[in-house]
Motif scaffolding. Structure first.
Motif, PDB file in Angstrom:
ATOM      1  N   ALA A 100       0.850  -1.122   0.058  1.00  0.00           N
ATOM      2  CA  ALA A 100       0.043  -0.091   0.026  1.00  0.00           C
ATOM      3  C   ALA A 100       0.604   1.459   0.165  1.00  0.00           C
ATOM      4  CB  ALA A 100      -0.976  -0.123   1.136  1.00  0.00           C
ATOM      5  N   ALA A 101       2.009   1.276   0.722  1.00  0.00           N
ATOM      6  CA  ALA A 101       2.770   2.459   0.477  1.00  0.00           C
ATOM      7  C   ALA A 101       3.698   2.668  -0.457  1.00  0.00           C
ATOM      8  CB  ALA A 101       3.765   2.056   1.889  1.00  0.00           C
ATOM      9  N   PHE A 102       4.286   1.533  -1.175  1.00  0.00           N
ATOM     10  CA  PHE A 102       5.184   1.874  -2.235  1.00  0.00           C
ATOM     11  C   PHE A 102       4.622   1.528  -3.493  1.00  0.00           C
ATOM     12  CE2 PHE A 102       7.622   1.047   1.569  1.00  0.00           C
ATOM     13  CZ  PHE A 102       8.460   2.197   1.497  1.00  0.00           C
ATOM     14  N   GLY A 103       3.224   0.725  -3.532  1.00  0.00           N
ATOM     15  CA  GLY A 103       2.836   0.507  -5.015  1.00  0.00           C
ATOM     16  C   GLY A 103       3.262  -1.106  -5.129  1.00  0.00           C
ATOM     17  N   SER A 104       3.032  -1.237  -6.587  1.00  0.00           N
ATOM     18  CA  SER A 104       3.557  -2.606  -6.916  1.00  0.00           C
ATOM     19  C   SER A 104       4.751  -2.715  -8.266  1.00  0.00           C
ATOM     20  CB  SER A 104       2.285  -3.836  -7.620  1.00  0.00           C
ATOM     21  OG  SER A 104       1.744  -3.028  -8.584  1.00  0.00           O
ATOM     22  N   PHE A 105       5.456  -3.598  -8.188  1.00  0.00           N
ATOM     23  CA  PHE A 105       6.457  -3.659  -9.338  1.00  0.00           C
ATOM     24  C   PHE A 105       6.710  -5.181  -9.662  1.00  0.00           C
ATOM     25  CE2 PHE A 105      10.852  -3.922 -10.618  1.00  0.00           C
ATOM     26  CZ  PHE A 105      10.843  -2.738 -11.455  1.00  0.00           C
ATOM     27  N   ASP A 106       6.279  -5.411 -11.001  1.00  0.00           N
ATOM     28  CA  ASP A 106       6.748  -6.657 -11.795  1.00  0.00           C
ATOM     29  C   ASP A 106       7.554  -6.421 -12.680  1.00  0.00           C
ATOM     30  OD1 ASP A 106       4.265  -7.371 -10.358  1.00  0.00           O
ATOM     31  OD2 ASP A 106       2.961  -6.812 -11.969  1.00  0.00           O
ATOM     32  N   LEU A 107       8.521  -7.448 -12.826  1.00  0.00           N
ATOM     33  CA  LEU A 107       9.623  -7.567 -13.611  1.00  0.00           C
ATOM     34  C   LEU A 107       9.735  -8.996 -14.255  1.00  0.00           C
ATOM     35  CD1 LEU A 107      12.419  -6.407 -14.332  1.00  0.00           C
ATOM     36  CD2 LEU A 107      13.528  -7.646 -12.615  1.00  0.00           C
ATOM     37  N   SER A 108       9.974  -8.742 -15.604  1.00  0.00           N
ATOM     38  CA  SER A 108       9.768  -9.818 -16.497  1.00  0.00           C
ATOM     39  C   SER A 108      11.141 -10.203 -17.146  1.00  0.00           C
ATOM     40  CB  SER A 108       8.461  -9.827 -17.667  1.00  0.00           C
ATOM     41  OG  SER A 108       8.764  -8.897 -18.625  1.00  0.00           O
ATOM     42  N   ALA A 109      11.614 -11.188 -17.751  1.00  0.00           N
ATOM     43  CA  ALA A 109      12.635 -11.441 -18.751  1.00  0.00           C
ATOM     44  C   ALA A 109      12.213 -12.634 -19.519  1.00  0.00           C
ATOM     45  CB  ALA A 109      13.854 -11.874 -17.778  1.00  0.00           C
ATOM     46  N   SER A 110      12.686 -12.409 -20.787  1.00  0.00           N
ATOM     47  CA  SER A 110      12.434 -13.607 -21.764  1.00  0.00           C
ATOM     48  C   SER A 110      13.836 -13.590 -22.533  1.00  0.00           C
ATOM     49  CB  SER A 110      11.207 -13.222 -22.688  1.00  0.00           C
ATOM     50  OG  SER A 110      11.414 -11.947 -23.192  1.00  0.00           O
ATOM     51  N   VAL A 111      14.135 -14.864 -23.206  1.00  0.00           N
ATOM     52  CA  VAL A 111      15.312 -14.823 -23.932  1.00  0.00           C
ATOM     53  C   VAL A 111      14.836 -16.039 -24.799  1.00  0.00           C
ATOM     54  CG1 VAL A 111      16.316 -16.591 -22.439  1.00  0.00           C
ATOM     55  CG2 VAL A 111      17.770 -15.223 -23.939  1.00  0.00           C
ATOM     56  N   ARG A 112      15.519 -16.058 -26.050  1.00  0.00           N
ATOM     57  CA  ARG A 112      15.307 -16.875 -27.237  1.00  0.00           C
ATOM     58  C   ARG A 112      16.407 -17.303 -27.834  1.00  0.00           C
ATOM     59  NH1 ARG A 112      10.315 -18.519 -30.688  1.00  0.00           N
ATOM     60  NH2 ARG A 112      11.187 -19.420 -32.619  1.00  0.00           N
ATOM     61  N   TYR A 113      16.763 -18.555 -28.377  1.00  0.00           N
ATOM     62  CA  TYR A 113      18.022 -18.903 -28.893  1.00  0.00           C
ATOM     63  C   TYR A 113      17.500 -19.420 -30.059  1.00  0.00           C
ATOM     64  CZ  TYR A 113      21.839 -22.097 -30.390  1.00  0.00           C
ATOM     65  OH  TYR A 113      22.665 -22.527 -31.052  1.00  0.00           O
ATOM     66  N   ASP A 114      17.704 -19.192 -31.432  1.00  0.00           N
ATOM     67  CA  ASP A 114      17.539 -19.665 -32.678  1.00  0.00           C
ATOM     68  C   ASP A 114      18.650 -20.190 -33.433  1.00  0.00           C
ATOM     69  OD1 ASP A 114      14.604 -18.741 -33.130  1.00  0.00           O
ATOM     70  OD2 ASP A 114      15.518 -16.908 -32.320  1.00  0.00           O
ATOM     71  N   ALA A 115      18.798 -21.434 -33.807  1.00  0.00           N
ATOM     72  CA  ALA A 115      19.868 -22.097 -34.531  1.00  0.00           C
ATOM     73  C   ALA A 115      19.256 -22.204 -36.089  1.00  0.00           C
ATOM     74  CB  ALA A 115      20.201 -23.294 -33.872  1.00  0.00           C
ATOM     75  N   TYR A 116      20.023 -21.634 -36.935  1.00  0.00           N
ATOM     76  CA  TYR A 116      19.750 -21.378 -38.197  1.00  0.00           C
ATOM     77  C   TYR A 116      20.565 -22.573 -38.974  1.00  0.00           C
ATOM     78  CZ  TYR A 116      16.210 -17.735 -38.311  1.00  0.00           C
ATOM     79  OH  TYR A 116      14.955 -16.925 -38.025  1.00  0.00           O
ATOM     80  N   SER A 117      20.001 -23.258 -40.031  1.00  0.00           N
ATOM     81  CA  SER A 117      20.971 -24.003 -40.695  1.00  0.00           C
ATOM     82  C   SER A 117      21.543 -23.546 -42.009  1.00  0.00           C
ATOM     83  CB  SER A 117      19.768 -24.900 -41.453  1.00  0.00           C
ATOM     84  OG  SER A 117      18.950 -24.382 -42.648  1.00  0.00           O
TER      85      SER A 117
END
Length: 885
Positions: free
Chosen positions: A530-547
């Motif tokens: 209630a005092a400081f509000g809310s904080f959400d954090l996200s992280a995403s990562v993707r690895y692609d191997a092309y022929s």
């Protein structure tokens, strides 16, 4: 992925103390995930949450209906961030190079692929075109759209290639019970269009199905029907771009002092001093004729309490007919060349033994010149199984298949047959350039029975599995995780060439690639108090191997901070990429050596005689291409106040894109400055030896000469070799602001709303090649901002909306007699009335659209065609009917 997860979890623990004060009431107020589990959300792998830190531009079903669009391309032209289409009447080009429209967020440039990813219900679409692999948005019938979501941020950490400028996701209706029929007819000056859509759906215990068929057609608009579409711009202080390739044509006698100096023109048929000039823009189609068929179906069925089967399928066919090409390219049936005393039709002006005649072949076809045609089909099927592992975790597996066929035929002139006929020595073999129609029919047929042809088949196959759910609980809420794997295959088989339609000389190519990917996303509520509000954090990562082009890893992090329930501060940073399209690689169907018999592009100080030596152009695809890349980040806020300002929604986002390794062509057309710039030294060789030319062109087809060796058998050997293939070249740095302000309130006269949305570019700087000086694109035709203003009213059975689209003016340099392109503003009106008469008129409504109410013309620009900064069909009035059974 593991590192990103540990960072998020560490921050979550650090904020746990603040989260201890979270009340039970606040927790209870959170939305139930189960209610939104099945909603497709763009930009995230997680169920039940919006993408963290990202601005989402959404157009819902009511907006689709109110816009009255006949295609998905028309709808995208209403979104300011899609700068390649905004405030235009989108149309495909008339040639093989660009036969479809491609949405382009931030206008980052495009080669054979695209820097904007187009999805259907979160899945990729098969590519379309011959020299490109971008999907065609028109395959999606507007009547099936539930909404369109545009994320103008990098999205490669979730989706992989193409999502540099952002993502456009078309989301279709999933459930409907009944039958719905719509029809609409619209007219403008010299133009009409018609579309009809029939949709049927059924909902039953545990499942649903929906199927929809749409047909749309529109006529062409001739260039002669639009005053501003012209090559002759003298009346507006511009240049006369008209051509001498007219009927009747023009004779040019040689200059008696030097063949390199201008000759003297004589107008046919009277052979009087002067020039016949014709406006080819008036002889072609300003807008092509088109027909579209679209069929879309979806089904969903719960197989048991935990397992659900879903599938979507579509088929689309689009055909266009277009007279001519473009204002710059003209009709495509131009003619011209030298004629001498050896030709039996030769008639000198004076005592000359030869002269040049410029003309066209319109008389050869009589009143009806042939039309250039294109035909595209696309089909796709996406089945999926969703299994509820437990109350928190879900596994979704899916397959995705798509196939397109693409064909473009463009009428042109066989220049080799024309040159042979101009050199003919008998009436049975010679061309009469003074009166083309008087030429022997067999000779004429060899010249005009000639097409440029392209055909391709493209296909994608994908298998994907994603598991997501609750990882564990923190005091501020649940930590959610999604992980997935994907296998992707794509291929293109293409043919391109020219010749008589019955005897085409074709180059063929076939290439494919496969991509294996792993990806993940984690979302953690760091604190909620209630005092400081809310904080959400996200992280995403993707690895692609092309022929074929190697491996790439692309991360993204985002946050949402809510200091109070009315305000959200958000931000994100990530990297994105665009893998070179298969059409751009070395096996591209247009890969070849183009031999030009002269050398118009030479360094300063080159001997005068070099002008008459051949040029070798290495054209087409390039196996050495690497992905285009970008660092993207944004920071913004969303505000939804309560109390006296309830009904207001506002958002403001700062965006920043640093785009590198853009695929394009070396600017050899600049001539001497190109050769003087050391940055381009690797793109040319002066006076190449036979050994050098052979090594540089090994294995490629040669156009314009029997062979490379044949060019070295005489005195005039090639003066220059130029690498004019698609290469990784320049950079583009763009930053600016996206904004959206809306206000809606109920009143005694109904529910009313007003809004203003748009995008404003702060900086836009490019480099033609890495390391070169920066160019401010706001001095070279780029517009700083685009705006959409709306005002709407719902009262009883009536609904109406006013929309104002505005594209800002733009400065230009190097344009004769012009330093600025004016702004372009169009006003559209929409109205709908529910008849509510009962009986056969139950659930029946009428619609009226008036687009470009004030019939505004697009701004003047001193170039062939005469316009820029927007396009329009003119004032168009459309009436429609919608009936639900």
């Amino acid at each position: 992925m593991a590192t990103s997860a540990l960072v998020v979890l560490g921050l979550s623990v650090a904020g746990a103390a603040a989260a201890q004060t979270t009340t039970t009431a606040n927790q209870a107020a959170e939305p139930e995930v189960a209610k939104v589990d099945d909603i497709v959300v763009t930009g995230t792998l997680l169920r039940g949450v919006a993408p963290t830190g990202t601005n989402v531009v959404s157009v819902d079903r009511q907006d689709v209906i109110a816009s009255g669009v006949a295609s998905s391309n028309d709808l995208l032209a209403r979104i300011p961030q899609i700068s390649s289409a905004f405030n235009t009447a989108p149309q495909p080009g008339g040639t093989i190079g660009l036969p479809i429209n491609r949405p382009n967020i931030r206008n980052l440039g495009a080669s054979g692929g695209s820097t904007t990813l187009v999805l259907l219900n979160g899945n990729r679409l098969v590519g379309a075109g011959i020299l490109q692999t971008s999907p065609d948005p028109t395959i999606i019938p507007p009547g099936m759209l539930e909404r369109v979501e545009v994320i103008p941020d990098g999205g490669s950490s979730i989706y992989g290639s193409d999502a540099i400028g952002g993502v456009v996701n078309f989301i279709t209706r999933k459930t409907f019970d009944g039958v719905e029929a719509t029809a609409r007819y619209g007219v403008a000056d010299g133009y009409d269009q018609f579309d009809v859509n029939l949709t049927a759906g059924r909902i039953w215990d545990g499942g649903s199905a929906i199927i929809s068929y749409a047909y749309a057609e529109h006529s062409n608009i001739e260039g002669a029907d639009r005053d501003y579409f012209t090559q002759d711009l003298r009346a507006r202080g511009g240049t006369d771009f008209r051509s001498k390739a007219c009927s009747p044509g023009t004779i040019t006698t040689p200059n008696p002092f030097s063949p390199l100096l201008p000759g003297v023109d004589y107008a046919l048929p009277g052979r009087t001093p002067g020039t016949n000039l014709c406006d080819e823009a008036k002889a072609i189609d300003f807008y092509p004729q088109e027909q579209r068929h679209s069929l879309f179906a979806s089904v969903s069925q719960a197989l048991n309490e935990r397992l659900t089967f879903d599938a979507t399928a579509y088929y689309s066919q689009r055909e266009t007919d277009r007279r001519g090409m473009s204002a710059a390219e003209g009709t495509g049936i131009r003619g011209g060349g030298a004629i001498t005393v050896l030709n039996p039709y030769f008639r000198p002006i004076g005592a000359e033994l030869g002269h040049t005649v410029t003309f066209n072949y319109s008389d050869a076809w009589g009143a009806a010149a042939p039309k250039n045609t294109s035909r595209f089909t696309s089909a796709g099927v996406t089945p999926s199984l969703t299994y509820e592992l437990n109350d928190d975790w879900r596994l979704k597996t899916s397959l995705n298949w798509g196939r397109s066929t693409n064909e473009v035929r463009t009428w042109q002139i066989d220049t080799a047959a024309e040159a042979a006929a101009l050199a003919g020595t008998t009436t049975a073999t010679a061309l009469n350039p003074y009166n083309v129609g008087a030429t022997d029919a067999a000779v004429l047929n060899r010249i005009i029975d000639f097409q440029s042809y392209g055909h391709s088949v493209q296909e994608i196959r994908e298998a994907r599995a994603v598991a997501d759910g609750k990882l564990f609980a923190l005091p501020a809420g649940d930590v959610k995780l999604a992980v997935g794997v994907e296998y992707h295959e794509e291929m293109i088989e293409a043919q391109q060439g020219n010749g008589a339609p019955s005897a085409l000389a074709l180059n063929r190519s076939s290439t494919k690639r496969d991509v294996t990917s792993v990806f993940g996303e984690v979302l953690a509520p760091v604190f909620d108090s209630a005092a400081f509000g809310s904080f959400d954090l996200s992280a995403s990562v993707r690895y692609d191997a092309y022929s074929d082009v190697g491996d790439t890893t692309n991360p993204k992090i985002g946050f949402n901070y809510r200091p109070n329930p009315s305000l959200t501060v958000r931000g994100n940073w990530g990297t994105s990429f665009h893998a070179p399209s298969l059409a751009d690689m070395g096996a591209g169907v247009d890969s070849r050596v183009q031999v030009i018999s002269v050398s118009p592009w030479l360094p300063a100080g080159a001997p005068f005689t070099d002008l008459f030596r051949p040029t070798l152009l290495l054209a087409g695809g390039n196996d050495n291409l690497k992905p285009e890349t970008a660092d993207t980040w944004s920071l913004g806020l969303d505000w939804r106040p309560s109390g006296a300002l309830e009904g207001v929604t506002a958002s403001l986002t700062y965006f920043n894109v640093a785009f590198e390794d853009a695929i394009g062509l070396a600017p050899f057309l600049r001539g001497a400055p190109f050769f003087a710039d050391p940055s381009y030294a690797r793109f040319f060789v002066l006076n190449p030896t036979l050994a050098q030319a052979t090594a540089l062109t090994a294995g490629l087809a040669v156009d314009g000469a029997p062979s490379i060796a044949a060019l070295y058998s005489g005195f005039l050997t090639p003066a220059v070799f130029i690498d004019a293939r698609r290469n990784n070249l320049g950079t583009l740095d763009v930053d600016g602001l996206d904004f959206n302000l809306q206000y809606s309130r109920p009143a005694a006269f109904g529910l009313w709303s007003v809004g203003l949305a748009g995008t404003y570019n702060l900086n836009r700087e490019s480099r033609a090649i890495a390391g070169a000086p920066k160019t401010d694109e706001f001095d070279n035709g780029a517009s700083r901002y685009s705006l959409v203003g709306t005002a709407g009213l719902v009262h009883g059975q009536f609904m109406g909306e006013l929309t104002v689209n505005h594209s800002a003016s733009a400065d230009v340099t190097g344009v004769v007699g012009q330093s600025k392109i004016d702004s372009f503003t169009t006003v559209n009106l929409f109205g709908a009335y529910d008849l509510s008469l009962g009986g056969v008129f139950t659930d029946t409504s009428l619609t009226l659209n008036i687009d470009n109410v004030f019939d505004e013309e697009p701004p003047y620009y001193n170039a062939a065609g005469g316009t820029a900064n927007g396009s329009t069909l003119g004032r168009m009035v459309s009436v429609g009917i919608r009936k639900t059974f």
